[in-house]
Design a protein around this motif. Structure first.
Motif, PDB file in Angstrom:
ATOM      1  N   ALA A 151      44.389  19.247  36.091  1.00  0.00           N
ATOM      2  CA  ALA A 151      43.564  20.456  36.104  1.00  0.00           C
ATOM      3  C   ALA A 151      44.195  21.450  37.070  1.00  0.00           C
ATOM      4  O   ALA A 151      44.576  21.079  38.185  1.00  0.00           O
ATOM      5  N   ALA A 152      44.333  22.685  36.639  1.00  0.00           N
ATOM      6  CA  ALA A 152      44.886  23.746  37.495  1.00  0.00           C
ATOM      7  C   ALA A 152      43.859  24.871  37.573  1.00  0.00           C
ATOM      8  O   ALA A 152      43.439  25.398  36.551  1.00  0.00           O
ATOM      9  N   GLN A 153      43.461  25.202  38.765  1.00  0.00           N
ATOM     10  CA  GLN A 153      42.460  26.239  38.981  1.00  0.00           C
ATOM     11  C   GLN A 153      43.074  27.387  39.776  1.00  0.00           C
ATOM     12  O   GLN A 153      43.524  27.202  40.912  1.00  0.00           O
ATOM     13  N   TRP A 154      43.114  28.553  39.172  1.00  0.00           N
ATOM     14  CA  TRP A 154      43.643  29.729  39.861  1.00  0.00           C
ATOM     15  C   TRP A 154      42.593  30.303  40.798  1.00  0.00           C
ATOM     16  O   TRP A 154      41.417  30.436  40.433  1.00  0.00           O
ATOM     17  N   ARG A 155      43.034  30.635  41.989  1.00  0.00           N
ATOM     18  CA  ARG A 155      42.172  31.295  42.971  1.00  0.00           C
ATOM     19  C   ARG A 155      42.744  32.688  43.196  1.00  0.00           C
ATOM     20  O   ARG A 155      43.664  32.866  43.993  1.00  0.00           O
ATOM     21  N   GLY A 156      42.220  33.642  42.439  1.00  0.00           N
ATOM     22  CA  GLY A 156      42.807  34.969  42.437  1.00  0.00           C
ATOM     23  C   GLY A 156      44.016  34.994  41.524  1.00  0.00           C
ATOM     24  O   GLY A 156      44.143  34.186  40.593  1.00  0.00           O
ATOM     25  N   ASP A 157      44.946  35.907  41.782  1.00  0.00           N
ATOM     26  CA  ASP A 157      46.094  36.086  40.900  1.00  0.00           C
ATOM     27  C   ASP A 157      47.388  35.481  41.432  1.00  0.00           C
ATOM     28  O   ASP A 157      48.414  35.519  40.740  1.00  0.00           O
ATOM     29  N   HIS A 158      47.360  34.908  42.636  1.00  0.00           N
ATOM     30  CA  HIS A 158      48.622  34.468  43.215  1.00  0.00           C
ATOM     31  C   HIS A 158      48.560  33.062  43.805  1.00  0.00           C
ATOM     32  O   HIS A 158      49.501  32.645  44.474  1.00  0.00           O
ATOM     33  N   GLU A 159      47.481  32.327  43.566  1.00  0.00           N
ATOM     34  CA  GLU A 159      47.365  30.990  44.147  1.00  0.00           C
ATOM     35  C   GLU A 159      46.617  30.086  43.179  1.00  0.00           C
ATOM     36  O   GLU A 159      45.597  30.466  42.600  1.00  0.00           O
ATOM     37  N   ALA A 160      47.139  28.861  43.004  1.00  0.00           N
ATOM     38  CA  ALA A 160      46.517  27.904  42.094  1.00  0.00           C
ATOM     39  C   ALA A 160      46.484  26.522  42.735  1.00  0.00           C
ATOM     40  O   ALA A 160      47.422  26.118  43.427  1.00  0.00           O
ATOM     41  N   GLU A 161      45.380  25.794  42.513  1.00  0.00           N
ATOM     42  CA  GLU A 161      45.211  24.419  42.984  1.00  0.00           C
ATOM     43  C   GLU A 161      45.414  23.488  41.795  1.00  0.00           C
ATOM     44  O   GLU A 161      44.743  23.612  40.766  1.00  0.00           O
ATOM     45  N   VAL A 162      46.361  22.550  41.925  1.00  0.00           N
ATOM     46  CA  VAL A 162      46.689  21.616  40.850  1.00  0.00           C
ATOM     47  C   VAL A 162      46.238  20.214  41.269  1.00  0.00           C
ATOM     48  O   VAL A 162      46.599  19.735  42.340  1.00  0.00           O
ATOM     49  N   ALA A 210      50.554  39.613  32.483  1.00  0.00           N
ATOM     50  CA  ALA A 210      49.798  39.639  33.739  1.00  0.00           C
ATOM     51  C   ALA A 210      50.184  38.516  34.696  1.00  0.00           C
ATOM     52  O   ALA A 210      49.735  38.502  35.848  1.00  0.00           O
ATOM     53  N   LEU A 211      51.013  37.586  34.237  1.00  0.00           N
ATOM     54  CA  LEU A 211      51.402  36.460  35.074  1.00  0.00           C
ATOM     55  C   LEU A 211      52.141  36.965  36.321  1.00  0.00           C
ATOM     56  O   LEU A 211      53.056  37.776  36.217  1.00  0.00           O
ATOM     57  N   PRO A 212      51.756  36.520  37.526  1.00  0.00           N
ATOM     58  CA  PRO A 212      52.406  37.029  38.735  1.00  0.00           C
ATOM     59  C   PRO A 212      53.862  36.593  38.821  1.00  0.00           C
ATOM     60  O   PRO A 212      54.242  35.523  38.325  1.00  0.00           O
ATOM     61  N   GLY A 213      54.684  37.431  39.433  1.00  0.00           N
ATOM     62  CA  GLY A 213      56.093  37.090  39.603  1.00  0.00           C
ATOM     63  C   GLY A 213      56.291  35.922  40.543  1.00  0.00           C
ATOM     64  O   GLY A 213      57.174  35.087  40.345  1.00  0.00           O
ATOM     65  N   ARG A 214      55.464  35.819  41.589  1.00  0.00           N
ATOM     66  CA  ARG A 214      55.511  34.697  42.518  1.00  0.00           C
ATOM     67  C   ARG A 214      54.099  34.184  42.732  1.00  0.00           C
ATOM     68  O   ARG A 214      53.130  34.955  42.708  1.00  0.00           O
ATOM     69  N   ALA A 215      53.997  32.876  42.938  1.00  0.00           N
ATOM     70  CA  ALA A 215      52.679  32.273  43.131  1.00  0.00           C
ATOM     71  C   ALA A 215      52.802  31.100  44.086  1.00  0.00           C
ATOM     72  O   ALA A 215      53.851  30.449  44.184  1.00  0.00           O
TER      73      ALA A 215
END
Length: 427
Positions: free
Chosen positions: A270-281, A385-390
């Motif tokens: 499961a991957a949960q994005w927190r905003g547009d530049h951070e995700a918890e996997v 819309a995918l961020p260039g860096r995350a």
């Protein structure tokens, strides 16, 4: 007793409480009784400073929770009453933050045979279980633990004495001496609720792990002095002078903890994005089945499978496939219509977009990157819309990755290395 006479010349007891019970049941044996403490208890006490080494031997870093499952033998043991418990623990605990180890009584190993034990626990081993061999290593595993789930076996008692959070999954009260250390453990320790979520129960047990002081008091009447008492008794039986130097109490060697283990090759992720530049996997092993009302069944997830995984039933639903070489990407997509991504230890490849991330450090990082992109697209967000860096978080790791942008088109896999198309039907 045999023919009215006491057989042993010396009967070693660990606590005065046992001496009192002996006086009640076989008073004729009191002259042979020696209260000499517990040498295992003492060695575990002096081994406590090596806890970090034992955790490393299990593959756990400082941020992980080590859960040790201990089962004695017989129908009332943990495995006798709860044969699926180890698999359920592995299935429910996020694998990047937990290590699960199993300690089984030697009688269980050799009553059924090592091959049968490995067969019963085959799915668990593929899900990351650390299986401690029967001869040695269990003391180190207990000292490495944060939580011990056990029964009425001695290993569970030692865990409580060592101050570990201890829960009982099986405990036949009517078979336990009431005044003993194990009797006190049965009155004190929490019972594992097989219906409720495990993690909150572990947190509650860790909060009151200090409640086992009475168990510790009843474990030995001579804490720290067992070696001296035993050596004195042995030399008296041999009618030899005792050596003048102090007896040795060596700590348990970290190198003796050699658990059987296998790399995990299939995950629910499961991957949960927190905003547009951070995700918890978050990952859970897919070789074992979680309970219906517990994670990962209760979360939005996808399946990641290694190309060579032996369970073919998992392959048909895999959203992400791990491959050895980028040249296998084209054939993998051709054979697996549900697969949207393939990953190597360095690259992430999308079915339509080609290579969308590269220069990664290992497969875990690649899986985290592919899963984050998969979750982004599954939520209805666009490639543009995918961020260039995350920043990706997986367990205790924080990984900063570069993702392809529309103004920097990703390279097709065919430009990196030609794929090998296959005419075989999809698996």
């Amino acid at each position: 007793m045999r023919n009215g006479a006491v057989v042993p010349r010396a009967l070693v007891l660990s606590h005065d409480e046992q001496y009192a019970r002996l006086a009640d049941s076989v008073p004729e044996a009191l002259d042979a009784a020696i209260v000499a403490g517990d040498p295992c208890f003492d060695r575990m006490s002096v081994s406590e400073p090596r806890r970090r080494e034992y955790r490393r031997a299990l593959g756990a870093d400082d941020d992980m929770t080590v859960v040790v499952v201990s089962s004695t033998w017989g129908p009332d043991s943990l495995l006798g009453r709860n044969p699926d418990l180890i698999a359920q623990l592995l299935a429910e605990l996020p694998s990047d933050r937990h290590v699960v180890a199993a300690v089984l009584h030697p009688n269980a190993w050799f009553a059924h045979g090592p091959a049968q034990i490995r067969l019963w626990l085959g799915d668990c081993l593929r899900a990351g279980l650390r299986l401690v061999p029967p001869a040695e290593g269990w003391q180190q595993a207990v000292l490495a633990a944060d939580v011990v789930v056990g029964d009425f076996g001695a290993v569970t008692g030692y865990a409580a004495c060592a101050g570990r959070a201890t829960l009982l999954a099986s405990f036949p009260d009517d078979q336990i001496a009431e005044r003993s250390a194990m009797g006190e453990l049965g009155r004190t320790a929490r019972r594992l609720d097989r219906v409720s979520a495990f993690l909150p129960q572990f947190d509650a047990a860790r909060a009151d792990a200090g409640q086992f002081s009475k168990v510790r008091e009843l474990a030995t009447s001579l804490p720290g002095s067992s070696a001296a008492a035993l050596r004195k008794a042995f030399y008296e039986l041999l009618a030899l002078p005792e050596p003048p130097r102090a007896p040795l109490v060596p700590p348990y060697a970290a190198g003796a903890l050699l658990p059987e283990r296998m790399p995990v090759a299939a995950w629910w992720v499961a991957a949960q994005w927190r905003g547009d530049h951070e995700a918890e996997v978050t990952r859970w092993p897919a070789d074992v089945d979680a309970r219906d009302e517990q994670p990962p069944n209760t979360t939005d997830r996808h399946l990641v499978v290694e190309q060579a995984h032996p369970r073919r039933d998992l392959h048909g639903n895999a959203a992400i496939v791990m491959i050895e070489d980028l040249g296998e990407a084209g054939e993998t997509f051709a054979r697996r219509p549900t697969c949207g991504f393939v990953v190597t230890g360095k690259e992430v490849v999308h079915r339509d977009k080609g290579v969308v991330a590269e220069g990664l450090s290992d497969v875990d990082e690649s899986v985290a990157c592919a899963s984050a992109i998969y979750a982004w697209l599954s939520a209805g967000r666009t490639w543009e819309a995918l961020p260039g860096r995350a920043m990706l978080r997986i367990g205790s790791r924080q990984i900063e990755v570069t993702l392809s942008r529309p103004n920097l088109p990703p390279r097709p896999a065919s430009e990196v290395r030609p794929p090998h198309p296959s005419r075989r039907p999809p698996a």
